[in-house]
Design a protein around this motif. Structure first.
Motif, PDB file in Angstrom:
ATOM      1  N   ARG A   1       0.535  -1.422  -0.295  1.00 24.24           N
ATOM      2  CA  ARG A   1      -0.007   0.033  -0.224  1.00 24.24           C
ATOM      3  C   ARG A   1       0.892   1.395  -0.317  1.00 24.24           C
ATOM      4  O   ARG A   1       0.739   2.126  -0.719  1.00 24.24           O
ATOM      5  N   THR A   2       1.728   1.480   0.558  1.00 21.81           N
ATOM      6  CA  THR A   2       3.120   2.174   0.760  1.00 21.81           C
ATOM      7  C   THR A   2       3.393   2.507  -0.739  1.00 21.81           C
ATOM      8  O   THR A   2       3.778   3.607  -0.800  1.00 21.81           O
ATOM      9  N   THR A   3       4.155   1.411  -1.092  1.00 22.27           N
ATOM     10  CA  THR A   3       4.527   1.839  -2.005  1.00 22.27           C
ATOM     11  C   THR A   3       3.743   2.282  -3.232  1.00 22.27           C
ATOM     12  O   THR A   3       4.525   3.608  -4.148  1.00 22.27           O
ATOM     13  N   LEU A   4       2.630   1.348  -3.316  1.00 18.59           N
ATOM     14  CA  LEU A   4       1.689   2.173  -4.562  1.00 18.59           C
ATOM     15  C   LEU A   4       1.735   3.718  -4.299  1.00 18.59           C
ATOM     16  O   LEU A   4       1.092   4.349  -5.362  1.00 18.59           O
ATOM     17  N   VAL A   5       1.399   4.241  -3.494  1.00 16.20           N
ATOM     18  CA  VAL A   5       0.763   5.757  -2.926  1.00 16.20           C
ATOM     19  C   VAL A   5       2.404   6.532  -3.164  1.00 16.20           C
ATOM     20  O   VAL A   5       1.860   7.205  -4.028  1.00 16.20           O
ATOM     21  N   GLN A   6       3.265   5.921  -2.620  1.00 19.83           N
ATOM     22  CA  GLN A   6       4.581   6.627  -2.768  1.00 19.83           C
ATOM     23  C   GLN A   6       5.390   6.656  -4.264  1.00 19.83           C
ATOM     24  O   GLN A   6       5.810   8.302  -5.256  1.00 19.83           O
ATOM     25  N   ALA A   7       5.301   5.178  -4.556  1.00 17.04           N
ATOM     26  CA  ALA A   7       6.035   5.222  -5.740  1.00 17.04           C
ATOM     27  C   ALA A   7       5.059   5.756  -7.301  1.00 17.04           C
ATOM     28  O   ALA A   7       5.650   5.781  -8.073  1.00 17.04           O
TER      29      ALA A   7
ATOM     30  N   ALA B   1      -1.331   5.825  -6.620  1.00 24.00           N
ATOM     31  CA  ALA B   1      -2.394   5.728  -5.969  1.00 24.00           C
ATOM     32  C   ALA B   1      -3.138   6.539  -5.193  1.00 24.00           C
ATOM     33  O   ALA B   1      -2.247   6.880  -3.997  1.00 24.00           O
ATOM     34  N   ASP B   2      -4.260   6.462  -4.890  1.00 25.20           N
ATOM     35  CA  ASP B   2      -4.726   6.568  -4.505  1.00 25.20           C
ATOM     36  C   ASP B   2      -4.984   5.582  -3.303  1.00 25.20           C
ATOM     37  O   ASP B   2      -5.620   4.555  -3.358  1.00 25.20           O
ATOM     38  N   PRO B   3      -5.081   6.020  -1.699  1.00 24.96           N
ATOM     39  CA  PRO B   3      -5.156   5.478  -0.749  1.00 24.96           C
ATOM     40  C   PRO B   3      -6.165   4.452  -0.277  1.00 24.96           C
ATOM     41  O   PRO B   3      -7.052   3.296  -0.213  1.00 24.96           O
ATOM     42  N   ALA B   4      -7.804   5.513  -1.016  1.00 23.60           N
ATOM     43  CA  ALA B   4      -9.355   4.976  -0.854  1.00 23.60           C
ATOM     44  C   ALA B   4      -9.679   4.164  -1.337  1.00 23.60           C
ATOM     45  O   ALA B   4     -10.823   2.828  -1.531  1.00 23.60           O
ATOM     46  N   ALA B   5      -8.607   3.566  -2.831  1.00 22.00           N
ATOM     47  CA  ALA B   5      -8.913   2.906  -3.634  1.00 22.00           C
ATOM     48  C   ALA B   5      -8.358   1.480  -3.250  1.00 22.00           C
ATOM     49  O   ALA B   5      -8.849   0.268  -3.622  1.00 22.00           O
ATOM     50  N   LEU B   6      -7.164   1.584  -2.172  1.00 20.61           N
ATOM     51  CA  LEU B   6      -6.817   0.349  -2.095  1.00 20.61           C
ATOM     52  C   LEU B   6      -7.210  -0.880  -1.019  1.00 20.61           C
ATOM     53  O   LEU B   6      -7.361  -0.161  -0.759  1.00 20.61           O
ATOM     54  N   THR B   7      -7.543  -2.117  -2.122  1.00 26.61           N
ATOM     55  CA  THR B   7      -8.501  -3.215  -0.550  1.00 26.61           C
ATOM     56  C   THR B   7      -7.331  -4.537  -0.828  1.00 26.61           C
ATOM     57  O   THR B   7      -6.389  -3.865  -2.497  1.00 26.61           O
ATOM     58  N   PRO B   8      -6.934  -5.381  -0.169  1.00 23.47           N
ATOM     59  CA  PRO B   8      -6.767  -6.623  -0.297  1.00 23.47           C
ATOM     60  C   PRO B   8      -6.645  -7.080  -1.615  1.00 23.47           C
ATOM     61  O   PRO B   8      -5.694  -7.901  -2.192  1.00 23.47           O
ATOM     62  N   ARG B   9      -7.934  -7.382  -2.041  1.00 21.76           N
ATOM     63  CA  ARG B   9      -8.408  -7.797  -2.954  1.00 21.76           C
ATOM     64  C   ARG B   9      -8.636  -7.277  -4.196  1.00 21.76           C
ATOM     65  O   ARG B   9      -9.000  -6.636  -5.385  1.00 21.76           O
ATOM     66  N   THR B  10      -7.957  -5.958  -4.512  1.00 22.69           N
ATOM     67  CA  THR B  10      -7.614  -4.266  -5.746  1.00 22.69           C
ATOM     68  C   THR B  10      -6.798  -4.609  -6.243  1.00 22.69           C
ATOM     69  O   THR B  10      -5.403  -5.470  -6.244  1.00 22.69           O
ATOM     70  N   ALA B  11      -6.847  -5.381  -7.738  1.00 21.07           N
ATOM     71  CA  ALA B  11      -6.466  -5.677  -8.843  1.00 21.07           C
ATOM     72  C   ALA B  11      -5.185  -4.535  -9.261  1.00 21.07           C
ATOM     73  O   ALA B  11      -6.016  -3.590  -9.247  1.00 21.07           O
ATOM     74  N   LEU B  12      -4.206  -4.988  -9.504  1.00 23.69           N
ATOM     75  CA  LEU B  12      -3.440  -3.669  -9.786  1.00 23.69           C
ATOM     76  C   LEU B  12      -3.454  -3.338 -11.384  1.00 23.69           C
ATOM     77  O   LEU B  12      -4.036  -1.483 -11.132  1.00 23.69           O
TER      78      LEU B  12
ATOM     79  N   GLU C   1      10.951   3.951   2.906  1.00 26.88           N
ATOM     80  CA  GLU C   1      10.842   5.829   2.419  1.00 26.88           C
ATOM     81  C   GLU C   1      11.804   5.524   0.140  1.00 26.88           C
ATOM     82  O   GLU C   1      12.023   4.686   0.567  1.00 26.88           O
ATOM     83  N   PRO C   2      11.394   6.515  -0.171  1.00 23.92           N
ATOM     84  CA  PRO C   2      12.025   6.083  -1.843  1.00 23.92           C
ATOM     85  C   PRO C   2      13.376   6.370  -1.783  1.00 23.92           C
ATOM     86  O   PRO C   2      13.494   6.898  -1.399  1.00 23.92           O
ATOM     87  N   SER C   3      13.857   5.445  -2.924  1.00 25.78           N
ATOM     88  CA  SER C   3      15.512   5.509  -2.645  1.00 25.78           C
ATOM     89  C   SER C   3      15.760   6.221  -3.474  1.00 25.78           C
ATOM     90  O   SER C   3      17.219   6.650  -3.600  1.00 25.78           O
ATOM     91  N   VAL C   4      15.200   6.918  -4.428  1.00 26.30           N
ATOM     92  CA  VAL C   4      15.632   8.052  -4.501  1.00 26.30           C
ATOM     93  C   VAL C   4      15.030   9.270  -4.194  1.00 26.30           C
ATOM     94  O   VAL C   4      13.401   9.850  -3.983  1.00 26.30           O
ATOM     95  N   PRO C   5      15.836  10.397  -3.866  1.00 20.18           N
ATOM     96  CA  PRO C   5      15.495  11.333  -3.086  1.00 20.18           C
ATOM     97  C   PRO C   5      15.202  11.921  -3.858  1.00 20.18           C
ATOM     98  O   PRO C   5      14.947  12.039  -5.245  1.00 20.18           O
TER      99      PRO C   5
END
Length: 107
Positions: A18-24, A27-38, A90-94
């Motif tokens: 979840r964190t990686t999807l939002v940061q990288a 992605a909208d955190p509200a749209a993320l559930t365990p059953r959400t397909a990429l 945290e993202p590996s690239v500043p």
């Protein structure tokens, strides 16, 4: 992966996904559930590659099983299956800095 009565997961791999999807990929955190397909997030192929690379950076393991058909729960299970060397949320690239004023150029 355990899911609580409120639909939350008790799983570090899931929170990492979840964190990686939002940061990288933004992605909208509200749209993320365990059953959400990429693919349901309308990620293009470049975003999927960016996600896989970000997960690789954060886990230290290859994420070759990440596809548009993968759900967040499946990606979390993949992370658990390969194990995690070191979790870096945290993202590996500043982030890029705004360019400062140009000094010393006189015409």
């Amino acid at each position: 992966m355990a899911v609580t009565e409120h639909g939350n997961t008790e799983h570090s791999g899931y929170e990492l996904v979840r964190t990686t999807l939002v940061q990288a990929v933004g992605a909208d955190p509200a749209a993320l559930t365990p059953r959400t397909a990429l693919g349901d997030l309308r990620l293009d192929s470049l975003a999927l590659v960016e996600l896989a690379l970000a997960l690789e950076d954060r886990t230290g393991k290859p994420m070759t099983g990440v596809t548009e058909h993968s759900t967040l729960a499946e990606v979390a299970e993949l992370i658990d299956a390969v194990g995690i060397d070191a979790v870096d949320t945290e993202p590996s690239v500043p982030p890029a800095r705004a360019p400062g004023p140009v000094v010393g150029i006189v015409r």
